[in-house]
Design a protein around this motif. Structure first.
Motif, short mmCIF file in Angstrom:
data_model
loop_
_atom_site.label_atom_id
_atom_site.label_comp_id
_atom_site.label_asym_id
_atom_site.label_seq_id
_atom_site.Cartn_x
_atom_site.Cartn_y
_atom_site.Cartn_z
N ARG A 153 9.66 -4.81 3.86
CA ARG A 153 8.40 -5.19 4.46
C ARG A 153 7.94 -6.51 3.83
NH1 ARG A 153 4.03 -1.21 4.31
NH2 ARG A 153 5.68 0.20 4.84
N LEU A 170 1.57 -4.15 6.06
CA LEU A 170 2.67 -4.08 7.02
C LEU A 170 2.40 -5.07 8.15
CD1 LEU A 170 5.32 -2.72 7.60
CD2 LEU A 170 4.12 -0.92 8.79
N PRO A 176 -0.80 -7.34 -2.13
CA PRO A 176 0.41 -6.51 -2.15
C PRO A 176 0.11 -5.04 -2.45
CG PRO A 176 0.72 -8.49 -3.49
CD PRO A 176 -0.72 -8.45 -3.09
N GLU A 177 -0.97 -4.77 -3.22
CA GLU A 177 -1.29 -3.38 -3.60
C GLU A 177 -1.56 -2.50 -2.39
OE1 GLU A 177 -3.13 -6.06 -4.96
OE2 GLU A 177 -1.56 -6.18 -6.48
N THR A 178 -1.94 -3.14 -1.28
CA THR A 178 -2.25 -2.34 -0.10
C THR A 178 -0.99 -2.01 0.71
OG1 THR A 178 -2.62 -4.30 1.23
CG2 THR A 178 -4.53 -3.40 0.06
N TRP A 179 0.16 -2.41 0.19
CA TRP A 179 1.43 -2.23 0.92
C TRP A 179 1.28 -2.69 2.36
CZ3 TRP A 179 5.84 -0.86 -1.58
CH2 TRP A 179 5.69 -0.27 -2.86
N VAL A 235 8.73 -4.42 -6.63
CA VAL A 235 9.33 -5.71 -6.31
C VAL A 235 10.36 -6.10 -7.38
CG1 VAL A 235 8.85 -8.17 -6.07
CG2 VAL A 235 7.36 -6.49 -4.96
N SER A 285 1.47 2.07 3.63
CA SER A 285 0.22 1.33 3.75
C SER A 285 -0.91 2.26 4.18
CB SER A 285 0.38 0.18 4.75
OG SER A 285 0.70 0.69 6.02
N VAL A 319 4.81 -7.87 0.34
CA VAL A 319 4.81 -7.08 -0.87
C VAL A 319 5.42 -7.91 -2.00
CG1 VAL A 319 5.89 -5.10 -1.97
CG2 VAL A 319 4.83 -4.84 0.27
N GLY A 320 6.44 -8.68 -1.66
CA GLY A 320 7.00 -9.58 -2.65
C GLY A 320 8.50 -9.55 -2.76
N LEU A 323 11.36 0.92 5.67
CA LEU A 323 12.22 -0.25 5.53
C LEU A 323 12.95 -0.20 4.19
CD1 LEU A 323 9.63 -2.67 7.02
CD2 LEU A 323 11.86 -2.19 8.01
N ALA A 350 -1.85 4.30 1.21
CA ALA A 350 -2.63 3.50 0.27
C ALA A 350 -4.07 3.38 0.74
CB ALA A 350 -2.01 2.12 0.12
N VAL A 372 2.98 -1.88 -7.23
CA VAL A 372 3.84 -2.52 -6.25
C VAL A 372 4.70 -3.60 -6.92
CG1 VAL A 372 2.11 -4.20 -5.55
CG2 VAL A 372 3.87 -3.50 -3.92
#
Lengths: 759, 356, 231
Positions: free
Chosen positions: B131, B107, B102-105, A73, A131, B134-135, A103, A134, A69
């Motif tokens: 979203r 929401l 953040p790894e879990t994305w 970013v 999500s 996440v960053g 998004l 994941a 992730v």
């Protein structure tokens, strides 16, 4: 009484003939539109899922590390339009879900609309929010290779806009998924067309029989001053009305059929091609018109041809059939593409269709000439008449029998081969995946130091990753790469499709590579050819020591010694195959846990993996089998109807036998010998056609469509079953006719020599 | 924009979340504590403002935004309007300190940013979505930082911010100098949005000097002028039946500033505002003290207005320049500079939502 | 005393026509000696064909007794039909020659093969078959198929078939009904000639009074009683 009523009066007297015609149209429409709808749905789904990824590029790390992730970013923060794409296999290994971020997808909006917000519908399958994907990935059993994140880039992302450490790559899932899907659909299309042709044959036969029987009344109308053209026009209208009345409910039944088969079919498609089955919008206008055109064409072909209602001349058919067969056989042998193989099959079938009734006729005539007994001579002559009169349904039955035989052989061969192959592949008793973040090195050292394992067991380490292969300067082909070390007895007994003297020894020494059949076929590689393998930036130039069979996936694959893998190689997945022998399981697990310093490793036994693998294929062939069985049922039904109509026309002559002193039982026995003789000879003549079709499927179509070939096998046991089935159909006809004989003892008041009086 | 933007975020996200949220205006008016174990906080008259924390995000509130409008001039003196907004929409309320991995994305929140430039009768607009957690999108209070992808507002010094936006057809890189203390609207920053108590926390920097460059298609323009920066957050704004809103922020040449808005609903609209004199006490305005009326419509959009604050001797006529200033995003709304005449002259910005 | 070839007593037969039941025969009795010829007269629908079918067991009467070539078929009790079926079949096969108005030949067999088939079923020597065709004047047509010869020639072939089986009784149902007058007369002449030569008993159903006159006995079904010269 107007003309219509006069024409229709025939059907009023023979309601069953009308019913038979209507039934044939209805069933033919159902069958064909059912297959067609399935094919359309599959096509739509495939193209939808392909469209989403077609021509896409992705961003990958230069160092080959898995994307996370934070890479996403980083790229977004420099203003690049990328979106996450996380594919996660679903529980039970039926297809997968794709995690995306709607998004992040918004910036793809302008690009053909495929990634715009409105396009990606997160209503479950296959796209879910990333999500959710994941979360599913977290729940996967450890042994699965963990799903890896891809970052898809919009078309306006250029290589020079990327920050250092990243590069662009094509985004595609599996090298030939599209082509494979197309081939699968082509097979389905061919099945649909075959079903349509067979039903058209049957339709035509039922209709023509009615026309022959109505010739008297046409002649009568002509004598009353009705011009033949007017009669013909009314007949067209009559047929149009009938086809409208039957085609529409047929389409409805077809969609029911598609729905019924669709579930299993959808699963198989998803399992094989990762293509989800969407609800396709119901179409009915085009299929309705197609079907009506087929009905009209099949029934009215005689009107369209000069010479009117006449029966086509018998002479010269043999030569024509021979010509067709020759051209078709040669074409099947030499054709370079799948399409031409299908054309060849069509030509051979046409030839066989022309030849079969003529052949049965000829053989029966010869047998009649040779027999001294007048009763058997009569029977052979009757058989010859039947073969000619029932030519169309007989040919249809022959075709379906051949089709069923070939598909059974293909499926059974595949299952056998696959099972044996899987057995070799799953030689080890246990499979242990290396936990994430751990190295296989420590475990390998520990395993190597276990004396029990060395003496009574066997083990090897499999390191799986990606590489690319090129032959004499050709562009590199991405392949799946398996590093194997040590090369244990668990693999050395694999049946190789081709190999040099001691492939495993050279592989062990790191002096050779083994490739799978798909890759060998695609790059036209053989044993002894040298290939350049690129692994994590390093070049290896190795000869091919052997080709191994690999079923299920179209991907190219190579096997090298694990010692050749460079330091910087990033495994996608790493595991151990172990047959513990005298080493107790508990001790094995303890040892591995200690080596990895984890407390819960997952050990899977080979049964578990085997059932997972076979399940996918069972689904795939379900539909094919269902369709062939349905077609066979239809052909049998048609022959039953036609045989019944034929016998009704010749009823008088069988009654003559009774008048001449044969008891009812004896007449019935004659009938049975006749009809069983017919269907039996059809079955016998279907055998060579079916065996040839098997050969085409195994040696021509499969390699072209799937990339792997199978050993050709024949199953005489199944032939016996099919012949038995044909004899049963014959018995069915005889039984129906016997009932008719028993219905009343009265002879017909008059019998026209025109009716059923053919010699 | 503001309120309606959040509504549309909800619509977008309805597809993402497992239990789609009720979309539409009504969605904002639902029970605040309805979701999850943790409830959204609802601001009230005694909530009060805290600085600089309130420049950062409020994850226990459902919606909030950072909103800059600017009336600038090019070197040749042509007026140029500019907008930048970033919205946050929570899907799950949570405490400020706790963040999902953040790894879990995750929401739990979605972000949306809008940028627009109006110049020479032309209007360009861009929209970004992301979203939260996440960053690549977020906001910080210390130092001030609000970002979504490569668009960002960042404090360079305590009273100096830098705003960078790059879109396909346009972009800008501006330095914002904050010249005053924040102005709290309503009661200690609680700005009521209906007679029945719904409202938001709302403060503004109304005196910002801006300079920098604007890229407009293939021209790069040096610009200077003044800006107006709003911070607003809440969990519940509009009540059911409120149709849209008209909002004005005006810089009068006298040095006075005026914020006014009108929430349209069946029956009497809800009217409120703030009078910010060049010197002296900030005065909240209610419907008895403030009147807004439409003078002229252009294709269904009211482009000329009359605003009266009789107590202050204010009777203004506002008009948008010629052109179409619809922000054609997921949910279109009107955002245009306005010229002011009448009892005072000046300039400002006007936002109109709910017109089509 | 000479045993009659055919003796029928008190035969009755009704047909269902829709809801109605039509009595075709009621209480009919008739007797025929060897070598005798009997004409069944009456309009169409009067029961001629039905009676012929009763005489060869292709149909069953509702009531009555038929004695044929020494075999007795008693229909006065129900439930005996099953056993009678086989006896009738044996009689038809060996001893009763049945001839219809047309379509007496198997279309898939040549004239000769048709005769041979009939002779084989009657267990008669096959060598005689060609001779029979020759005796009926169609020897040169032996290899032709039924659809390749005229209607009269077909009926001659049918006669050859009947005589080739060397029957004791011939049942002929309007055998010349579909032929033109001259051909019909020729065929009829052959029939009576051969009947006289072989001494076979003959039952002939016809609506032609001239033809009926050539028979020794006439049974007019309209009147229900035998007429003509007494036996």
């Amino acid at each position: 009484m107007n003309l219509f009523a006069a024409l229709f009066s025939h059907y009023r007297r023979h309601p069953l003939q009308l019913a038979a015609l209507a039934l044939m149209i209805l069933v033919a429409t159902t069958l064909w539109s059912g297959v067609r709808q399935l094919t359309e749905q599959a096509r739509t789904s495939l193209s939808q899922s392909e469209q989403v990824i077609a021509g896409r590029q992705q961003v990958v790390r230069v160092d080959g590390a898995r994307l996370t992730v934070s890479d996403f970013v980083t790229l977004r923060r420099v203003g690049l339009c990328v979106m996450p794409w996380l594919e996660v296999p679903r529980q039970g290994n039926v297809g997968l879900v794709i995690g995306v971020d709607p998004l992040a997808a918004a910036c793809f909006g302008g690009e053909g609309g495929t990634f715009g917000n409105s396009q990606i519908r997160l209503e479950g399958e296959p796209f879910v929010d990333v999500s959710e994907a994941a979360r599913l990935a977290e729940e996967l059993p450890d042994a699965e290779p963990p799903p890896s994140l891809a970052l898809i880039a919009a078309g306006n992302v250029t290589a020079d806009a990327l920050p250092a450490g990243y590069r662009l790559a094509d985004f595609s899932r599996g090298p030939d998924t599209g082509e494979l899907g197309e081939s699968f659909l082509l097979n389905l299309d061919a099945l649909g067309i075959l079903a349509l042709l067979i039903t058209a044959l049957l339709l035509r036969s039922v209709y023509r029989l009615g026309i022959v029987q109505r010739r008297d009344s046409f002649a009568l109308l002509h004598r009353f001053g009705v011009p033949p053209a007017q009669v013909d026009r009314r007949l067209v209208v009559e047929l149009l009305v009938l086809s409208v009345l039957c085609v529409l409910p047929g389409l409805w039944l077809g969609s029911l059929l598609a729905g019924l088969l669709g579930q299993g079919f959808g699963r198989s498609l998803e399992g094989l091609f990762d293509a989800p089955l969407y609800e396709a919008p119901g179409q009915w206008l085009a299929p309705a018109f197609t079907m009506m055109a087929v009905v009209l064409l099949a029934c009215l072909a005689d009107f369209l041809m000069p010479g009117g209602h006449r029966v086509v001349a018998r002479r010269g058919k043999g030569k024509l059939a021979g010509g067709f067969l020759l051209v078709g056989l040669v074409l099947a042998l030499l054709s370079p593409s799948l399409l031409w193989v299908f054309v060849a099959v069509a030509i051979v079938f046409t030839g066989a269709g022309l030849l079969t009734p003529a052949l049965i006729n000829r053989l029966a005539e010869r047998a009649a000439g040779a027999s001294a007994d007048p009763l058997s001579r009569w029977r052979y002559r009757e058989l010859a008449v039947m073969a000619r009169q029932l030519a169309l349904p007989v040919v249809a039955l022959q075709f379906t029998l051949a089709m069923v035989l070939a598909i059974q052989a293909l499926v059974t061969t595949f299952e056998d081969t696959f099972d044996r192959w899987l057995g070799q592949r799953l030689e080890a008793e246990l499979y242990v995946a290396v936990p994430e973040g751990r190295s296989g090195e420590a475990a390998a050292r520990w395993l190597a130091s276990q004396p029990e394992l060395q003496t009574s067991g066997a083990w090897h380490r499999v390191i799986r990753g990606r590489g690319s292969v090129s032959v004499s300067g050709s562009p590199p082909t991405p392949v799946d790469l398996f590093g194997l070390s040590p090369v244990s007895s668990l693999v050395t007994n694999w049946d190789l499709l081709a190999a040099d003297d001691d492939p495993w020894a050279t592989l062990t020494r790191g002096e050779a590579v083994l490739v799978n059949e798909q890759l060998a076929r695609r790059l036209e590689l053989g044993v002894g050819d040298r290939i350049a393998v690129e692994v994590a930036g390093e070049q290896l130039n190795l000869p091919i020591a052997g080709v191994y069979a690999d079923y299920g996936r179209p991907a190219g694959e190579i096997l090298i010694s694990g010692t050749l893998l460079p330091e910087q190689f990033q495994p996608v997945f790493e595991s151990f195959s172990i047959t513990p022998g005298a080493l107790p399981l508990a001790e094995l697990i303890r040892g591995l846990e200690a080596a990895w310093q984890v407390s819960d490793i997952t050990v899977r036994d080979n049964e578990e993996i085997r059932s997972l693998a076979t399940g996918v294929f069972d689904q795939t062939f379900l539909l094919t089998r269902a369709m062939t069985v349905l077609t066979l049922a239809l052909a049998a039904l048609a022959l039953l109807i036609m045989g019944w109509v034929f016998f009704t026309g010749r009823n008088w002559y069988f009654r003559l036998l009774a008048a001449w002193g044969l008891s009812r039982r004896e007449v019935a026995a004659q009938l049975t010998r006749l009809s069983v003789g017919l269907t039996g000879s059809v079955a016998l003549l279907a055998l060579p056609l079916g065996i040839w079709l098997t050969w085409v499927l195994v040696h021509r179509i499969n390699p072209l469509a799937f990339g792997w070939s199978l050993p050709m096998a024949v199953y005489p046991g199944f032939w016996v079953e099919l012949i038995g089935l044909s004899l049963l159909i014959g018995l069915g006809i005889a039984l129906l006719m016997g009932r008719q004989l028993r219905a009343g003892a009265a002879l017909p008041v008059s019998a026209s020599s025109l009716t059923g009086g053919e010699r | 924009m503001r309120r309606t933007a959040l509504v549309l975020l909800l619509t977008v996200l309805a597809g993402c979340s497992q239990e789609p949220e009720q979309a539409g205006f009504a969605g904002l008016a639902e029970d605040v504590a309805e979701r999850g174990q943790r409830s959204y906080l609802q601001p009230g008259p005694d909530t009060g403002l805290t600085f600089p924390e309130d420049l950062g995000p409020h994850p226990r509130h459902r919606i909030e935004w950072w909103y800059l409008t600017a009336n600038l001039k090019t070197e040749s003196g042509e007026p140029l309007g500019l907008q930048w907004t970033q919205f946050r929409q929570a899907l799950v309320p949570r405490d400020a300190g706790s963040k999902p991995a953040p790894e879990t994305w995750p929401l739990e929140a979605a972000w949306m940013a809008h940028a627009a430039v109006s110049w020479n009768g032309k209007h360009v607009f861009a929209e970004r979505l992301a979203r939260g957690d996440v960053g690549n999108a977020g906001a910080e209070a210390r130092p001030v930082s609000v970002w979504l992808d490569d668009w960002q507002l960042e404090a360079v010094e305590d009273d100096q911010w830098r705003l960078q936006v790059q879109a396909e057809n346009f972009g800008y890189d501006l330095t914002l100098t904050i010249n005053d203390q924040p102005v709290a609207h309503g009661i200690e920053g609680f700005s009521a949005k209906s007679d029945s108590g719904q409202g938001s926390m709302y403060f503004s920097y109304v005196d910002i000097a801006i300079s920098g460059t604007v890229r407009f298609q293939d021209q790069v323009l040096d610009v200077e002028g003044k800006g107006w920066f709003d911070r607003e957050w809440s969990s519940q704004f509009l009540k059911t039946g409120q149709l849209g809103w008209d909002w004005f922020a005006l810089h009068l040449d006298s040095g006075d500033k005026l914020m006014a808005f009108r929430l349209r609903e069946d029956g009497n609209p809800y009217v409120s505002g703030t009078w910010i004199p060049a010197s002296g006490q900030v005065q909240p305005l209610d419907s008895g003290q403030l009147a807004l009326s439409v003078i002229e419509q252009r294709e269904g959009v009211p482009v000329r207005w009359r605003i009266e604050v009789p107590e202050q001797g204010v009777d203004l006529e506002l008009s948008a320049p010629p052109g179409n200033y619809m922000n054609q995003g997921l949910y279109p709304y009107w955002e245009s500079p306005v010229g002011v005449s009448g009892s005072h002259t000046g300039e400002g910005y006007m936002e109109l939502t709910g017109y089509r | 005393m000479r045993q009659p070839v055919l003796e029928a007593r008190n035969l009755s037969k009704t047909f269902a026509s829709g809801a109605e039941r039509i009595a075709v025969l009621s209480g009919l009795s008739v007797s025929l000696d060897a070598g005798q010829s009997l004409a069944l007269m009456g309009r169409s629908g009067s029961g001629k064909s039905t009676l012929l079918n009763l005489f060869c067991g292709l149909e069953r009467p509702d009531n009555g007794v038929i004695t044929l070539l020494g075999e007795r078929f008693d229909y006065r009790e129900a439930g005996v039909a099953g056993q009678q079926e086989k006896r009738w079949a044996r009689l038809r096969r060996r001893r009763i020659g049945v001839m219809f108005q047309e379509a007496n030949l198997m279309p898939a067999l040549s004239l000769l093969d048709n005769v041979r088939l009939r002779a084989r079923l009657a267990e008669q020597p096959l060598e005689q078959c060609r001779t029979w065709l020759e005796r009926l004047g169609i020897g040169e047509l032996a290899e032709r198929y039924p659809d390749q010869v005229s209607g009269g020639q077909r009926q001659r072939a049918a006669l050859a078939m009947v005589f080739a089986m060397n029957p004791d009784l011939i049942l002929a149902d309007e055998p010349t009904g579909s032929l033109d007058r001259r051909t019909a007369e020729e065929v009829t002449a052959e029939l009576f000639r051969l009947q006289a030569e072989t001494g076979v008993a003959l039952v002939l159903a016809t609506h032609d009074p001239e033809l009926a006159e050539q028979c020794q006995v006439t049974l007019d079904l309209a009147h229900g009683a035998p007429a003509g010269p007494a036996p």
